[in-house]
Structures are given as C-alpha cells and as structure tokens.
Design a protein around this motif. Structure first.
Motif, short mmCIF file in Angstrom:
data_model
loop_
_atom_site.label_atom_id
_atom_site.label_comp_id
_atom_site.label_asym_id
_atom_site.label_seq_id
_atom_site.Cartn_x
_atom_site.Cartn_y
_atom_site.Cartn_z
N GLN A 152 0.83 -1.21 0.00
CA GLN A 152 0.00 0.00 0.00
C GLN A 152 0.86 1.26 0.00
O GLN A 152 0.56 2.23 -0.68
CB GLN A 152 -0.95 0.00 1.21
CG GLN A 152 -2.00 -1.09 1.18
CD GLN A 152 -2.84 -1.04 -0.08
OE1 GLN A 152 -3.31 0.00 -0.50
NE2 GLN A 152 -3.00 -2.20 -0.70
N LEU A 204 -2.86 7.27 0.64
CA LEU A 204 -3.03 6.09 1.49
C LEU A 204 -4.44 6.02 2.05
O LEU A 204 -4.68 5.35 3.04
CB LEU A 204 -2.05 6.13 2.68
CG LEU A 204 -0.63 5.72 2.40
CD1 LEU A 204 0.25 5.99 3.62
CD2 LEU A 204 -0.56 4.25 2.02
N VAL A 229 -1.17 1.31 8.67
CA VAL A 229 -0.38 1.04 7.46
C VAL A 229 1.11 1.25 7.70
O VAL A 229 1.94 0.65 7.02
CB VAL A 229 -0.88 1.88 6.27
CG1 VAL A 229 -0.52 3.34 6.43
CG2 VAL A 229 -0.36 1.34 4.95
#
Length: 89
Positions: free
Chosen positions: A8, A53, A83
């Motif tokens: 990601q 993100l 993340v």
C-alpha cells in the motif's frame, strides 16, 4: 499484513509520483529568513503520501506552515496509522 502494508505504501508512492511528477522529499522545510532563523523539519514523505493512502482526514489535519513537532500538527502527528506498523512489532 506487513507485506500488504508495504504494498500500500509503494502504491501510494507511485500515485504521488504520477500526480506530482516525482517522488516526495524525504524531508522539507521553508527557507531560512530573518523571521525563521532555524531550519525546522516541517514534514517528510510519510505525511506527503497520506492523501494517497486513503488517509485524507489526517493529511487535512496537518498544517504545512508549522514544524511537525509544534502544537498545530499534534493531532495528525499523534494519529497511529496501521499502514505504518507491522503487527509483529
């Protein structure tokens, strides 16, 4: 999960580069002036890619006119984002 998080982040870097014409700086600061004699760090790549993100609320809470350590940015800076973490740590 760590691999997915890294994926990601990599996608966010690429999307940033596509939109901005290059990768984000490792750190950025305004130039020194008499009004700003110190060269404070105002942020880095971690904050630059937040909008890519799917963290637009954290990105919007970050004030690029102030150093990352100053009060106007503490809401964004203190937000823990999964993340950027690996569950194994």
């Amino acid at each position: 999960q760590c691999t997915n998080n890294l994926k990601q982040i990599g996608i966010a870097f690429q999307n940033y580069a596509d939109a901005q014409g290059g990768f984000p700086p490792s750190a950025f600061a305004p130039p020194r002036t008499p009004a700003r004699p110190n060269l404070e760090q105002y942020g880095g790549w971690g904050v630059q890619i937040l909008g890519y993100l799917e963290q637009p609320q954290v990105y919007a809470a970050y004030n690029f006119d102030f150093g990352f350590h100053l009060e106007p940015n503490q809401t964004a800076v203190r937000t823990v984002m999964a993340v950027y973490l690996c569950p194994s740590t």
